[in-house]
Scaffold this active site. Sequence first.
Site, PDB file in Angstrom:
ATOM      1  N   ARG A 103       0.855  -1.188   0.000  1.00 48.30           N
ATOM      2  CA  ARG A 103       0.000   0.000   0.000  1.00 48.30           C
ATOM      3  C   ARG A 103       0.888   1.235   0.000  1.00 48.30           C
ATOM      4  NH1 ARG A 103      -2.463  -0.003   6.234  1.00 48.30           N
ATOM      5  NH2 ARG A 103      -0.588   0.804   7.240  1.00 48.30           N
TER       6      ARG A 103
ATOM      7  N   CYS B   7       4.199   8.239  -5.453  1.00 51.41           N
ATOM      8  CA  CYS B   7       5.009   9.434  -5.213  1.00 51.41           C
ATOM      9  C   CYS B   7       4.063  10.588  -4.915  1.00 51.41           C
ATOM     10  CB  CYS B   7       5.849   9.739  -6.445  1.00 51.41           C
ATOM     11  SG  CYS B   7       6.529  11.416  -6.480  1.00 51.41           S
TER      12      CYS B   7
ATOM     13  N   ASN C  50      -4.892   7.813   4.455  1.00 52.13           N
ATOM     14  CA  ASN C  50      -4.702   7.007   5.667  1.00 52.13           C
ATOM     15  C   ASN C  50      -3.243   7.047   6.058  1.00 52.13           C
ATOM     16  OD1 ASN C  50      -5.866   4.842   7.585  1.00 52.13           O
ATOM     17  ND2 ASN C  50      -4.006   3.879   6.798  1.00 52.13           N
ATOM     18  N   GLU C  51      -2.969   7.468   7.288  1.00 50.49           N
ATOM     19  CA  GLU C  51      -1.612   7.448   7.834  1.00 50.49           C
ATOM     20  C   GLU C  51      -0.589   7.962   6.819  1.00 50.49           C
ATOM     21  OE1 GLU C  51      -1.941   3.865  11.126  1.00 50.49           O
ATOM     22  OE2 GLU C  51      -1.073   3.399   9.168  1.00 50.49           O
TER      23      GLU C  51
ATOM     24  N   CYS D 184       9.967  10.751  -1.482  1.00 49.34           N
ATOM     25  CA  CYS D 184      10.283  10.163  -2.792  1.00 49.34           C
ATOM     26  C   CYS D 184      11.399  10.981  -3.424  1.00 49.34           C
ATOM     27  CB  CYS D 184       9.047  10.139  -3.683  1.00 49.34           C
ATOM     28  SG  CYS D 184       9.372   9.475  -5.345  1.00 49.34           S
TER      29      CYS D 184
ATOM     30  N   GLU E 143      -7.670   4.772  15.614  1.00 48.06           N
ATOM     31  CA  GLU E 143      -7.297   3.361  15.560  1.00 48.06           C
ATOM     32  C   GLU E 143      -6.587   2.948  16.841  1.00 48.06           C
ATOM     33  OE1 GLU E 143      -5.085   1.906  12.247  1.00 48.06           O
ATOM     34  OE2 GLU E 143      -6.239   3.038  10.771  1.00 48.06           O
TER      35      GLU E 143
ATOM     36  N   GLU F  46      -2.826  -8.345   7.126  1.00 52.10           N
ATOM     37  CA  GLU F  46      -3.235  -8.050   8.499  1.00 52.10           C
ATOM     38  C   GLU F  46      -4.242  -9.072   9.050  1.00 52.10           C
ATOM     39  OE1 GLU F  46      -2.646  -3.395   9.241  1.00 52.10           O
ATOM     40  OE2 GLU F  46      -4.235  -3.799   7.796  1.00 52.10           O
TER      41      GLU F  46
ATOM     42  N   PHE G  62      -3.747 -11.530  10.942  1.00 51.66           N
ATOM     43  CA  PHE G  62      -3.484 -11.875  12.337  1.00 51.66           C
ATOM     44  C   PHE G  62      -3.572 -10.663  13.266  1.00 51.66           C
ATOM     45  CE2 PHE G  62      -1.336 -15.441  10.132  1.00 51.66           C
ATOM     46  CZ  PHE G  62      -2.070 -16.475  10.700  1.00 51.66           C
ATOM     47  N   HIS G  63      -3.929  -9.513  12.706  1.00 51.86           N
ATOM     48  CA  HIS G  63      -4.201  -8.336  13.521  1.00 51.86           C
ATOM     49  C   HIS G  63      -5.561  -8.534  14.173  1.00 51.86           C
ATOM     50  CE1 HIS G  63      -4.830  -4.168  14.682  1.00 51.86           C
ATOM     51  NE2 HIS G  63      -3.673  -3.803  14.169  1.00 51.86           N
TER      52      HIS G  63
END
Length: 618
Positions: A80, A84, A118-119, A127, A275, A323, A325-326
């Site tokens: 993800r 740039c 997101n984040e 870049c 989150e 994710e 196992f998150h």
Amino acid sequence: MQEAGVNLVSLGIFAWSRLQPTADRFDFGWLDRVLDLLHEGGIGVDLATATASPPPWLARAHTEMLPVLADGVQLWPGARQHYCPSSIAYREAAAALVERIAERYGKHPALVMWHVGNEFGCHVPACYCDRSAAAFREWLKNRYQDLDALNAAWGTDFWSQRYSDWEEILPPRRTPTWPNPSQQLDFHRFCSDELLACYEQEHAILKRHTPEVPVTTNFMSFFKPLDYWKWAQREDVVSNDSYPDPGDPASPMKAAMAGDLMRSLKRGQPWLLMEQTPSRVNWREINLAKAPGQYRLWSYQALARGAGGVLCFQWRQSRAGAEKFHSAMVPHGPRETSPTWQEVVRLGTELKELSALQGTPVEAEVAILHAWDSWWALELPSKPSLAVRQVEQLESYYRPLWEANVAVDFAPPARDLSKYKLVLAPSLYLVSDEAVKNLVAYVEAGGVLVLSFFSGIVDPSDHIRLGGYPAPFRELLGLRVEDWLPLAAGQEIAVAAGGGAARADLWSELLSTQAATVLATFQAAPLYGKPAATKHPFGRGAAYYLATRLDPAAMAGFLRGVWTEAGVTPTLQTPGGVEAVRRGGKLFLLNHRPEAVDVVMAPGGDPVRLEPHGVALA
């Protein structure tokens, strides 16, 4: 969701490839259905613009949009954030998607808030491709106007780096040795601004369609690449992602510090814990589960420190993907037998009773100064010691206050500080003239300042401030630093103060005092008997200076003496590991210990029993 007390859902964050399967086809039917179902269930939506992860077709059509590292390695799709920030193709495609989403859902009754990206910068904070180089040059032209000003700011006569044409300027790519530090500092500023430009492009589209709907993007606590002071000005609501490690004994302190920063970014306005995880994450080498009650405890901690709500990643645990196992609110197995689900439902039920807290403040008498450009400059290479790290310095000052239940705000150095009785400045390496005047005026008017070693050393171009260290604060501190003597890894030095003994590490300095009073002295050669801590009355206030990093117990004792003299009042004296925070007339008691503990609220009063990882409000 109704059983769990859910009333807000973040939706569509990584849905670009489902919303736009090909360049010329959109599919909103599934999202229509989800939004309608949530609205029918009485649940609001924080709707994402879905631009955080470009679809494969876009990367295939425009390989020039893929990010490039400083050494020239190109990053590829398959995870993800593979874009740039300066890419024209990415920005145009993102804008077109956001336009369609805003047109379609701007009036949907479930819409409560917009969630951009997101984040930002989590995986690709910078870049170094040719398109980024061109954008960097445009940013520099806007900052400096002409090449003479840039050459002066970057000190390019050193190592024959003087530029005669804008096209000669590149990002600080891999070089034979250290790139120009002023160039690196400006590139940090540019990268933060370039990602902010991506956010602002989407923000503008959303506000044009829905000016009344708030817009956010999720921060990541003390995240080095982005200047959150600047970013928060463009957010209607500050939101944060918090993933403290259950295996780290310092995690409760670190999470509290992050909450205080989030509250401070918009001067005390409520923020949103966007989150967290109900149990374990998936991305550490060993992913420890939260102890029973810890998810609830850390949620209450966020509320105590100013949050207006708490969310969780994720709703249902994924079957596939990176994710899977998150942990999630709804586990892989039967939720009825899941202790995590039971804790989720308990928390959701309790939160309904706390709506009166919404919008109430957390009042602090102490501020800790933090500036992103100083952080960037401090941790560039070629320093007396690379072991001096900004967040570690912040924590060494924050920890004693947190342990003593002293409320703390964070502030940029040039902000009005008159409301605070005490201001702490750990390793404020870079300062502007405006910040210097602000701090001097604060102390002169009656404030108390504690300044640490290696502060006030350079200006915003990362040029040494001449005239003896720390040049802009010498009169304020009543001293001069003659030399820096950083300590080796693992090395300690003895310090004597007020008849007691302490240990220090990381750093030491040779001070000559002009008007300052010596509070502590080094007890080892070559600094035996030389000042380690000083105090200087200035105007109606006082300025303290620490020339080393004291051991935790000594630091706590030093700061306790300073805040007591400054008139700062702790919220409540509690046993170790029990946090007390006052917000909106409510006293939060948070037990971070794995065993039960009794807390006395008032002399002679009955104790309050806190279960392991328990919470009480009074």
